[in-house]
Design a protein around this motif. Structure first.
Motif, short mmCIF file in Angstrom:
data_model
loop_
_atom_site.label_atom_id
_atom_site.label_comp_id
_atom_site.label_asym_id
_atom_site.label_seq_id
_atom_site.Cartn_x
_atom_site.Cartn_y
_atom_site.Cartn_z
N GLY A 127 0.79 -1.30 -0.06
CA GLY A 127 0.05 -0.10 -0.13
C GLY A 127 0.81 1.36 0.08
N LEU A 128 1.98 1.21 0.36
CA LEU A 128 2.97 2.15 0.44
C LEU A 128 3.21 2.77 -0.99
N SER A 129 3.07 1.95 -2.05
CA SER A 129 3.27 2.26 -3.54
C SER A 129 2.37 3.46 -3.71
N GLY A 130 1.49 3.67 -3.21
CA GLY A 130 0.37 4.80 -3.41
C GLY A 130 0.59 5.96 -2.63
N ILE A 131 1.52 6.16 -1.82
CA ILE A 131 1.75 7.20 -0.86
C ILE A 131 2.66 8.03 -1.87
N ASP A 160 9.57 -7.11 4.20
CA ASP A 160 9.42 -6.71 3.01
C ASP A 160 8.72 -5.42 2.80
N VAL A 161 8.93 -4.40 3.42
CA VAL A 161 8.43 -3.12 3.13
C VAL A 161 9.37 -2.27 2.53
N GLY A 166 9.67 4.27 -1.43
CA GLY A 166 10.04 5.13 -2.66
C GLY A 166 9.86 4.22 -4.04
N PRO A 167 8.84 3.56 -4.26
CA PRO A 167 8.74 2.87 -5.48
C PRO A 167 8.61 4.07 -6.51
N GLU A 168 9.18 3.94 -7.77
CA GLU A 168 8.74 4.69 -8.98
C GLU A 168 8.67 3.90 -10.01
N CYS A 169 7.58 4.33 -10.92
CA CYS A 169 7.07 3.88 -12.19
C CYS A 169 8.06 3.95 -13.00
N PHE A 170 8.57 2.76 -13.67
CA PHE A 170 9.54 3.09 -15.02
C PHE A 170 9.08 2.10 -15.92
N LEU A 171 8.77 2.33 -17.26
CA LEU A 171 8.63 1.82 -18.33
C LEU A 171 9.88 0.87 -18.43
#
Length: 354
Positions: A127-131, A160-161, A166-171
């Motif tokens: 859920g942290l990926s949406g923060i 596994d946090v 800080g996940p970022e979306c990369f193509l």
């Protein structure tokens, strides 16, 4: 609340928080945020629509940790979620990091966690990926400067946090872009983090108030890890530069150290960089390396001014700008070799000899 402040002649500023029930009062040249009693109507894991209430119990039930609602756990130095940990986390996933932050601030010893809490964190870490990165960085910095940081960082990895901080979306590649697909991969704290290095550095910096980035950098193996973190967390330029500097120089500068003049390579770096924050960055590096004696010397050292200018060289008959630049660099090297002791006349006489 507004009526109370107005009646008391207290100035209120920044009304952006009013829809959430928060008033910012300006008193004695300080800002104080005061929030009225609220209940959550709807939540999506990041934001909540609220209604105001006069019921203290309902307000307490919507809070994240018991120290922020019933307060008794604050005295007992116990950090727990109010009610069901899973439900509290799903109302706002940032509460995962708030749990770690308050644990480092309140609890006397590491390892005193409820199993239910740890299970809920592990199950909901994604859920942290949406923060937003900015919110994550605020909490992470406080974790890094709190107590039990070594224990908490290992826990962040064990549960596994870490991949979602800080996940970022990369193509993935151009082919997916042509196909109109959004193929993304998360990049947060590195999966192959140097936890052994983190263990070492966290001991080195004890009692020396390192900047959060100084300690966090010990998890990184290459400068690109710092760049990836910045893409998501939006760290400041100063923080990014510090991280890049430590990763690059944590081994090189210490290798260049002369046993008879161990501080000299660090001083030479500062002289050569000519940047206003160079000394501060070097001090953070010395904390990182555990060079506490050198750190004290560095903090007492004043950068000596280089005594020769281009104008001085012109006076001895040299007018070519390129030649002046070369000579200035040569004289600077001579001056450094002398331990910054050579004075202007002595340096200029070196030109005449050559």
């Amino acid at each position: 609340m507004k009526e109370l402040f107005q009646a008391a002649g207290v100035r209120m500023i920044n009304n952006k928080g009013e829809k959430h029930g928060t008033i910012t009062a300006r008193l004695h040249e300080e800002n104080f945020e005061i929030t009225t009693l609220r209940i959550d109507v709807t939540t999506d894991g990041r934001h909540a629509e609220v209604e105001f209430t006069t019921d203290w119990q309902k307000d307490a039930e919507r809070r994240d940790l018991t120290i922020n609602s019933m307060f008794l756990d604050l005295k007992n130095k116990k950090v727990r979620f109010v009610g069901q940990a899973k439900q509290r986390i799903q109302e706002d996933y940032l509460r995962i990091l708030r749990y770690f932050r308050f644990y480092g601030k309140i609890v006397d010893k590491p390892g005193d966690h409820d199993s239910e809490t740890l299970e809920a964190i592990a199950e909901n870490a994604k859920g942290l990926s949406g923060i937003s990165g900015e919110r994550i960085w605020v909490e992470l910095k406080k974790i890094l400067t709190g107590n039990h940081v070594n224990h908490l960082m290992h826990l962040i990895y064990d549960l596994d946090v870490a991949p979602y901080i800080g996940p970022e979306c990369f193509l993935l590649n151009f082919s997916t872009l042509k196909m109109g697909k959004n193929a993304f991969v998360p990049t947060g704290l590195p999966a192959n983090a140097s936890l052994e290095e983190f263990n070492r550095v966290s001991k080195n910096v004890e009692g020396f108030s390192p900047k959060p980035m100084t300690l966090l950098t010990s998890l990184f193996k290459v400068q690109d890890d710092v760049t990836k973190l910045d893409l998501r967390l939006k760290i400041s330029k100063e923080e990014k530069n510090l991280g890049l500097f430590i990763v690059k120089n944590r081994k090189d500068l210490i290798k260049a150290t002369d046993s008879s003049e161990p501080l000299k390579p660090y001083q030479d770096f500062i002289i050569d960089s000519r940047e206003s924050d160079a000394t501060a960055r070097v001090c953070e590096l010395l904390k990182y390396q555990g060079e506490h004696c050198l750190l004290k010397e560095m903090q007492q050292w004043s950068i000596p001014p280089f005594p020769v200018s281009g104008h001085d060289i012109r006076k001895v008959g040299i007018s070519s700008g390129k030649e002046i630049g070369v000579l200035l660099q040569q004289l600077r090297e001579q001056w450094k070799k002398s331990g910054y002791q050579m004075e202007k006349d002595e340096l200029l006489s070196y030109i005449k000899k050559t």
